[in-house]
Design a protein around this motif. Structure first.
Motif, PDB file in Angstrom:
ATOM      1  N   PRO A  72       0.424  -1.377   0.058  1.00  0.00           N
ATOM      2  CA  PRO A  72       0.018   0.199   0.530  1.00  0.00           C
ATOM      3  C   PRO A  72       1.045   0.817  -0.509  1.00  0.00           C
ATOM      4  O   PRO A  72       1.416   1.052   0.570  1.00  0.00           O
ATOM      5  CB  PRO A  72      -0.978  -0.036   0.959  1.00  0.00           C
ATOM      6  CG  PRO A  72      -0.595  -0.893   1.681  1.00  0.00           C
ATOM      7  CD  PRO A  72       0.720  -1.822   1.837  1.00  0.00           C
ATOM      8  N   VAL A  73       0.493   2.185  -0.947  1.00  0.00           N
ATOM      9  CA  VAL A  73       0.816   4.039  -0.983  1.00  0.00           C
ATOM     10  C   VAL A  73      -0.246   4.916  -0.787  1.00  0.00           C
ATOM     11  O   VAL A  73      -1.067   4.757  -1.328  1.00  0.00           O
ATOM     12  CB  VAL A  73       1.557   3.931  -2.008  1.00  0.00           C
ATOM     13  CG1 VAL A  73       3.868   3.082  -1.479  1.00  0.00           C
ATOM     14  CG2 VAL A  73       1.101   3.109  -3.086  1.00  0.00           C
ATOM     15  N   SER A  74       0.828   6.052  -0.392  1.00  0.00           N
ATOM     16  CA  SER A  74      -0.406   7.145   0.044  1.00  0.00           C
ATOM     17  C   SER A  74      -0.355   7.372  -1.919  1.00  0.00           C
ATOM     18  O   SER A  74       0.353   7.676  -3.150  1.00  0.00           O
ATOM     19  CB  SER A  74       0.739   8.402   0.475  1.00  0.00           C
ATOM     20  OG  SER A  74       1.847   8.398  -0.500  1.00  0.00           O
ATOM     21  N   VAL A  75      -1.026   8.237  -2.318  1.00  0.00           N
ATOM     22  CA  VAL A  75      -1.505   8.438  -3.123  1.00  0.00           C
ATOM     23  C   VAL A  75      -0.010   9.792  -3.537  1.00  0.00           C
ATOM     24  O   VAL A  75       0.255  10.135  -5.058  1.00  0.00           O
ATOM     25  CB  VAL A  75      -2.508  10.152  -3.047  1.00  0.00           C
ATOM     26  CG1 VAL A  75      -2.766  10.659  -4.276  1.00  0.00           C
ATOM     27  CG2 VAL A  75      -4.127   9.357  -2.697  1.00  0.00           C
ATOM     28  N   GLY A 129      -5.712  10.639   8.167  1.00  0.00           N
ATOM     29  CA  GLY A 129      -5.649  12.499   8.786  1.00  0.00           C
ATOM     30  C   GLY A 129      -5.678  12.765   7.186  1.00  0.00           C
ATOM     31  O   GLY A 129      -6.685  13.418   6.914  1.00  0.00           O
ATOM     32  N   ARG A 130      -4.596  14.093   6.452  1.00  0.00           N
ATOM     33  CA  ARG A 130      -4.637  13.757   5.367  1.00  0.00           C
ATOM     34  C   ARG A 130      -3.582  13.155   4.363  1.00  0.00           C
ATOM     35  O   ARG A 130      -3.276  13.548   2.990  1.00  0.00           O
ATOM     36  CB  ARG A 130      -4.102  15.434   5.474  1.00  0.00           C
ATOM     37  CG  ARG A 130      -1.624  15.107   5.470  1.00  0.00           C
ATOM     38  CD  ARG A 130      -1.394  16.469   5.939  1.00  0.00           C
ATOM     39  NE  ARG A 130      -0.148  16.603   6.503  1.00  0.00           N
ATOM     40  CZ  ARG A 130       0.493  17.357   6.460  1.00  0.00           C
ATOM     41  NH1 ARG A 130       0.374  18.212   5.996  1.00  0.00           N
ATOM     42  NH2 ARG A 130       2.029  17.150   6.968  1.00  0.00           N
ATOM     43  N   VAL A 131      -3.381  11.787   4.657  1.00  0.00           N
ATOM     44  CA  VAL A 131      -2.555  11.162   3.623  1.00  0.00           C
ATOM     45  C   VAL A 131      -3.789   9.847   3.829  1.00  0.00           C
ATOM     46  O   VAL A 131      -4.620   9.387   3.663  1.00  0.00           O
ATOM     47  CB  VAL A 131      -1.330  10.586   3.854  1.00  0.00           C
ATOM     48  CG1 VAL A 131      -1.068  10.539   5.339  1.00  0.00           C
ATOM     49  CG2 VAL A 131      -1.376   9.222   3.416  1.00  0.00           C
ATOM     50  N   ARG A 132      -4.175   9.826   2.019  1.00  0.00           N
ATOM     51  CA  ARG A 132      -4.747   8.645   1.934  1.00  0.00           C
ATOM     52  C   ARG A 132      -4.042   7.399   0.893  1.00  0.00           C
ATOM     53  O   ARG A 132      -2.572   7.328   0.490  1.00  0.00           O
ATOM     54  CB  ARG A 132      -5.714   9.170   0.247  1.00  0.00           C
ATOM     55  CG  ARG A 132      -6.457   7.823  -0.421  1.00  0.00           C
ATOM     56  CD  ARG A 132      -7.451   8.705  -1.351  1.00  0.00           C
ATOM     57  NE  ARG A 132      -8.343   9.715  -0.720  1.00  0.00           N
ATOM     58  CZ  ARG A 132      -9.752   8.919  -0.269  1.00  0.00           C
ATOM     59  NH1 ARG A 132     -10.112   8.049  -0.223  1.00  0.00           N
ATOM     60  NH2 ARG A 132     -10.289  10.051   0.380  1.00  0.00           N
TER      61      ARG A 132
END
Lengths: 128, 128
Positions: free
Chosen positions: B43-46, B79-82
């Motif tokens: 998995p990784v952030s946008v 939080g602010r990371v998807r």
DNA sequence: TCATTGGTTAAGGAAGTACTTGACTATAGG
DNA sequence: CCTATAGTCAAGTACTTCCTTAACCAATGA
């Protein structure tokens, strides 16, 4: 109905001439998949291919052209009838890509399992 | 970037809600395949997903939306990371269709071989 | 020979795709 | 509080895709 070529997607990485683009694009249409399913059972003429489909002949021809452009289908005209046959190797190319992803996924799961079972160290997520 | 639903392709035959359409369509783009390849490794952030790609963030978001719309990817915002993760089952759906075609093809070849070897009767092409 | 069958070409249009820029919101950290 | 980071929304644009209709050509076959 043409399929264009785009610039490289990921920096410094070849994209195999975009052939996967074209194959998946071809398969992304139900009409064309139906044609492939029919062709798998044996070669047929254009109008035979067209018969179960609810669209004009020219539309069918355009689908055939898309299938031929990506190498999924070949056709040969004898007299006035054009006979289409499938080219299974190209189908395989797509299947291989998918299978490759699946096996990467499975290997990752294995590594993850090993890690959870016997190593209380702290490697990062990204390294798995 | 929306993917519409079309009417049935072949008379009197369901098309599985067009889900194969959407999956193959999603995979028909090199950027999205690159994303899938990355996501397969974990998995990784946008923005992590976006980093190797030569395009704006909104463009990346739109690709993610396509991948989510066909169920290939799921994401969750904390939080602010998807964070995006892959959904391997859907990948499998596409692989299964391809594998089904290949096995049909192989069985047909077998029947054809049997016929050529030991039966001098006259079954039609279409019956093979 | 001449109508029919099988396929092809060309042009056009509605809808979809893959981006862009610009403005904007919501956390996280100092 | 205040700035930077991470992501989102909206609108606009160039191009592609899928299909249509209206000719049209070329082999059959009666």
């Amino acid at each position: 109905m043409t399929i264009g070529v785009r610039r490289p997607i990921v920096k410094d990485m070849p994209n195999y001439g975009g052939s996967l683009d074209r194959v998946f694009q071809a398969l992304a249409d139900g009409t064309r998949r139906a044609m492939v399913e029919r062709l798998i059972r044996g070669p047929v003429s254009v109008s035979e291919l067209a018969r179960p489909l609810e669209m004009s002949l020219p539309a069918v021809m355009q689908h055939i052209q898309v299938l031929e452009a990506c190498g999924l289908v070949r056709s040969e005209k004898i007299g006035r009838v054009r006979t289409c046959r499938i080219e299974p190797d190209v189908l395989r190319t797509a299947e291989d890509w998918l299978a490759g992803q699946r096996t990467s996924w499975e290997r990752r799961l294995d590594r993850l399992g090993d890690y959870l079972l016997d190593d209380p160290g702290t490697p990062e997520e990204g390294s798995l």
